[in-house]
Enzyme design. Structure first.
Site, mmCIF file in Angstrom:
data_model
loop_
_atom_site.group_PDB
_atom_site.id
_atom_site.type_symbol
_atom_site.label_atom_id
_atom_site.label_comp_id
_atom_site.label_asym_id
_atom_site.label_seq_id
_atom_site.Cartn_x
_atom_site.Cartn_y
_atom_site.Cartn_z
ATOM 1 N N HIS A 111 0.821 -1.203 0.000
ATOM 2 C CA HIS A 111 0.000 0.000 0.000
ATOM 3 C C HIS A 111 0.856 1.254 0.000
ATOM 4 O O HIS A 111 2.032 1.232 0.377
ATOM 5 C CB HIS A 111 -0.924 0.026 1.225
ATOM 6 C CG HIS A 111 -0.174 0.101 2.534
ATOM 7 N ND1 HIS A 111 0.425 -0.992 3.105
ATOM 8 C CD2 HIS A 111 0.053 1.145 3.379
ATOM 9 C CE1 HIS A 111 1.012 -0.635 4.242
ATOM 10 N NE2 HIS A 111 0.793 0.660 4.427
ATOM 11 N N ASP A 113 0.481 5.043 1.773
ATOM 12 C CA ASP A 113 -0.259 5.504 2.943
ATOM 13 C C ASP A 113 -1.436 6.414 2.587
ATOM 14 O O ASP A 113 -1.314 7.351 1.793
ATOM 15 C CB ASP A 113 0.681 6.235 3.900
ATOM 16 C CG ASP A 113 1.587 5.288 4.661
ATOM 17 O OD1 ASP A 113 1.149 4.154 4.935
ATOM 18 O OD2 ASP A 113 2.734 5.666 4.973
ATOM 19 N N HIS A 265 4.653 0.105 0.226
ATOM 20 C CA HIS A 265 5.449 -0.593 1.227
ATOM 21 C C HIS A 265 4.647 -1.714 1.876
ATOM 22 O O HIS A 265 3.411 -1.770 1.772
ATOM 23 C CB HIS A 265 6.001 0.374 2.283
ATOM 24 C CG HIS A 265 4.953 1.209 2.956
ATOM 25 N ND1 HIS A 265 4.371 2.312 2.364
ATOM 26 C CD2 HIS A 265 4.370 1.111 4.175
ATOM 27 C CE1 HIS A 265 3.495 2.854 3.181
ATOM 28 N NE2 HIS A 265 3.460 2.136 4.297
ATOM 29 N N ARG A 280 5.859 6.908 13.294
ATOM 30 C CA ARG A 280 5.679 7.320 11.910
ATOM 31 C C ARG A 280 5.183 8.751 11.812
ATOM 32 O O ARG A 280 4.354 9.202 12.611
ATOM 33 C CB ARG A 280 4.668 6.389 11.224
ATOM 34 C CG ARG A 280 4.651 6.501 9.715
ATOM 35 C CD ARG A 280 3.519 5.693 9.113
ATOM 36 N NE ARG A 280 2.293 6.497 9.015
ATOM 37 C CZ ARG A 280 1.173 6.084 8.421
ATOM 38 N NH1 ARG A 280 1.114 4.869 7.920
ATOM 39 N NH2 ARG A 280 0.114 6.858 8.357
#
Length: 332
Positions: A111, A113, A265, A280
């Site tokens: 995917h 983000d 990723h 993150r």
């Protein structure tokens, strides 16, 4: 720029070394201290490498949380994830703390983000606080390389398509109680189905990248269910090719930054039941543009159909179904 300014710029560029790590993506940045504010000239050098290599690795960068957030802000406005767990005093900082009792939610799907947003993040920064003894790597795939590897006829075909995206993997967070389901309606109002191009044009490099994901993409707009399924099944396989991948093996005080506009990723669960704790940040992006540029239609009506088994209606979109009594006229 003055002569002194030119000399200073050349000196800064010389102090930063960009080491290429992968064939299609990945580079390490040497000669920067991320705990201190970066000069504009250094940010330009780093951003240029970021666009070119799609993934940047910074080693030996011991940062406080405040320094880490300040670093992210130097590259743009930070976004707050509407579904992920964050810190009350630093809402931009997403905490991904997982072990055998708290497994991750769908991180083991390829995917980019927050594709459910009208303007998905342009960059993601990630660092590890707790690293498992075995496993816990992050895989990143170049979707520009994936596009370049396609036959030209397929490139042209996919460039004409648009996909409907949704926060579908997060829907299960609102399935336990009646109050949850009511909250889900509010979230659907905030984040309606979003239409994005299947082939996205990078706003800086102008390279084309495949932009669909099993985590958020529901279906291809304007085609029948089985056609959408076939198209997405093929596209979902592209990041799985090792030639397009870069693997991050986490180390203490390592910061990794990747371009959400041109990569996808995947975080394997191969470390469970051990603990893995990551932090993150995401930097605000812009509306994904296709080969034809801007689109007038952004949001799509909710709950009309989808590629999910739970969402399938078995119906075709208006005007696409062939009547059962259709006959072919004899050629003259």
């Amino acid at each position: 720029m003055s002569k002194s300014g030119i000399k200073q710029s050349k000196k800064i560029k010389a102090s930063i070394r960009v080491e290429r790590l992968g064939q299609n993506l990945g580079a390490e940045i040497h000669g920067v201290d991320l705990s201190r504010p970066l000069r504009e000239a250094k940010i330009k050098v780093i951003y240029k490498a970021f666009v070119e290599h799609e993934v940047l690795v910074f080693r030996n960068q011991p940062l406080t949380r405040e320094q880490y957030v300040a670093l992210g802000r130097q590259f743009g406005e930070l976004t707050v994830h509407p579904f992920a767990t964050s810190l009350s005093d630093l809402p931009e900082l997403i905490v991904l703390d997982n072990d055998g009792d708290r497994p991750p939610l769908s991180t083991d799907q390829w995917h980019s983000d927050e594709m459910f947003r009208e303007e998905p993040p342009m960059a993601t920064m990630l660092r590890a606080n707790i690293i498992p003894g075995i496993g816990g790597d992050t895989l990143i795939a170049s979707m520009t390389a994936a596009y370049d590897g396609l036959h030209p006829n397929l490139q042209d075909f996919y460039s004409t398509l648009e996909a409907v995206n949704d926060f579908k993997v997060f829907r299960e967070l609102y399935s336990k109680t009646r109050k949850d389901r009511e909250h889900l309606l509010d979230m659907e109002d905030m984040f309606p189905h979003m239409l994005h191009p299947v082939v996205r044009v990078h706003p800086v490099s102008r390279k084309r990248a495949i932009y669909v994901s099993p985590q958020t993409t529901k279906y291809i707009r304007g085609v029948r269910d089985f056609e959408s399924d076939a198209i997405l099944t093929m596209l979902y396989q592209l990041p799985e090719l090792p030639e397009y991948q870069f693997r991050v093996h986490w180390e203490p005080d390592m910061v990794v930054m990747w371009d959400n506009r041109s990569t996808q990723h995947y975080a394997p669960r191969d470390y469970l039941p051990a603990r893995r704790r990551m932090e993150r940040l995401t930097v605000k992006g812009d509306q994904p543009l296709g080969v034809k540029g801007k689109r007038k239609i952004k949001a799509v009506e909710m709950n009309i159909r989808g590629t999910d088994k739970a969402d399938k209606t078995g119906q075709y979109m208006k005007g696409l179904a062939r009547p059962a009594n259709t006959t072919l006229k004899k050629a003259r």
